[in-house]
Design an enzyme around this catalytic site. Structure first.
Site, PDB file in Angstrom:
ATOM      1  N   SER A 152       2.156   7.570  -8.782  1.00 48.31           N
ATOM      2  CA  SER A 152       2.478   8.413  -7.752  1.00 48.31           C
ATOM      3  C   SER A 152       1.341   9.547  -8.358  1.00 48.31           C
ATOM      4  O   SER A 152       0.274   9.041  -9.056  1.00 48.31           O
ATOM      5  CB  SER A 152       3.594   9.138  -7.782  1.00 48.31           C
ATOM      6  N   ASP A 247       4.764   2.419   1.823  1.00 48.48           N
ATOM      7  CA  ASP A 247       3.800   3.620   0.766  1.00 48.48           C
ATOM      8  C   ASP A 247       2.940   4.472   1.777  1.00 48.48           C
ATOM      9  O   ASP A 247       2.263   3.870   2.284  1.00 48.48           O
ATOM     10  CB  ASP A 247       3.658   3.225  -0.332  1.00 48.48           C
ATOM     11  N   HIS A 277       7.292   2.718  -1.915  1.00 52.23           N
ATOM     12  CA  HIS A 277       6.921   3.324  -3.496  1.00 52.23           C
ATOM     13  C   HIS A 277       8.513   3.706  -4.240  1.00 52.23           C
ATOM     14  O   HIS A 277       9.072   3.808  -3.457  1.00 52.23           O
ATOM     15  CB  HIS A 277       6.595   5.080  -2.751  1.00 52.23           C
TER      16      HIS A 277
END
Length: 309
Positions: A152, A247, A277
């Site tokens: 991320s 995501d 995610h």
């Protein structure tokens, strides 16, 4: 494919809980809530040693899977939108990576926004990467076999550090492992439109993370924030990119993989269908997490020349 049943169960549980408003006054609550989610990383695996060190002003935690010297080294930059997350919360993930890839993992506790907006988190990560390259032998590592890895926002920081390493003439990286990375400030991609709410990471959360990270008159199109917009990505370290179907960040991660490949950079890219995610670090909730860690570990071993067979 449809949302995986394990992902559906976690999303249903998360969506049933009232979340604190995205505001500075609720920052600590946001950080605590993220810590609660990361409990799904599971019980920490045993490793040979865990040591906290001072990397010339940046706290780092060093995970050794064995007492062997000359092990490959991975600098892992944790996720959390540059705003939440910590090495403590990611401790099980660091251990899993160290064991799966048989590498020393160095995890910097970089400063977080909004208290420390851009470029402070990036500066800390870059400093820790350079420190690791210079000092790896002091904790059993081989600086000639070095990689950077993150998920991320940590994937964002990893991608930018890889570009900076190219531009600075080092450290020489064998691989950059980018797990559903933030690569652009464009929140209008199809994956944002399709997955803007209800799948653990929301569009509103990403807007808030960007707001926290880019306090002041900061250009979000700066390649150090949006590496997809870098003028040239040729010559950067080979990449292994993982994305998740449900995501918001899916499209930009895959776009970055394509951009690297088009520039002649060796790239491996894998999308986890049915996943959301954050699945990578939540092995107590997602069977796919273990598979993803093993895929990343295989890519690391291959890049380091330590893959058996």
């Amino acid at each position: 494919m449809p949302l995986h049943p394990q992902a559906q169960a976690i999303c249903d549980a998360a969506n049933a809980v009232e979340r604190p408003a995205l505001a500075d006054e609720n920052l600590q609550l946001q950080r605590e809530a993220f810590g609660g989610l990361m409990l799904l990383a599971g019980e920490p695996e045993p490793v040979y040693s865990v040591e906290d060190r001072d990397a010339e002003g940046i706290p780092v935690r060093i995970y050794r899977p064995s007492p062997d010297d000359g092990l490959s080294v991975v600098v892992y930059l944790h996720g959390g939108g540059w705003t939440i997350g910590s090495v403590d919360q990611y401790d099980p993930v660091m251990r899993q990576v160290a064991n799966a890839a048989n590498v020393i993992v160095v995890a910097p506790e970089y400063r977080l926004a909004p208290e420390h907006p851009f470029p402070a988190p990036l500066d800390d990560c870059w400093h820790a990467l350079c420190w690791t390259a210079k000092n790896a032998s002091a904790f059993g590592g081989d600086s000639a076999r070095l990689a950077v890895m993150g998920d991320s926002a940590g994937g964002n920081l990893s991608a930018v550090c890889a570009l900076q390493a190219r531009d600075s003439g080092g450290p020489d990286l064998a691989l950059q492992v980018l797990v559903y990375p933030v690569t652009d400030c464009d929140l209008s991609t199809p994956s944002y439109c399709e997955n803007r709410d209800g799948y653990l990471l929301t569009e509103n959360e990403m807007r808030w993370f960007f707001d926290c990270y880019t306090r002041g008159d900061i250009d979000r199109t700066d390649w150090r924030i949006s590496p997809l917009r870098a003028g040239d990505v040729a010559g950067v370290a080979p990449a292994f990119v993982l994305t998740a179907e449900f995501d918001p960040l899916r499209d930009e991660g895959e776009a970055y993989a394509r951009r690297l490949a088009e520039a002649g950079v060796p790239v491996q890219q894998h999308r986890y269908d049915g996943m959301v995610h954050a699945f990578f670090g939540l092995s107590a909730a997602f069977d796919a997490s273990r598979d993803a860690i093993d895929r990343a570990a295989t890519a690391l071993r291959r890049a380091f020349g330590t893959l058996d067979g």
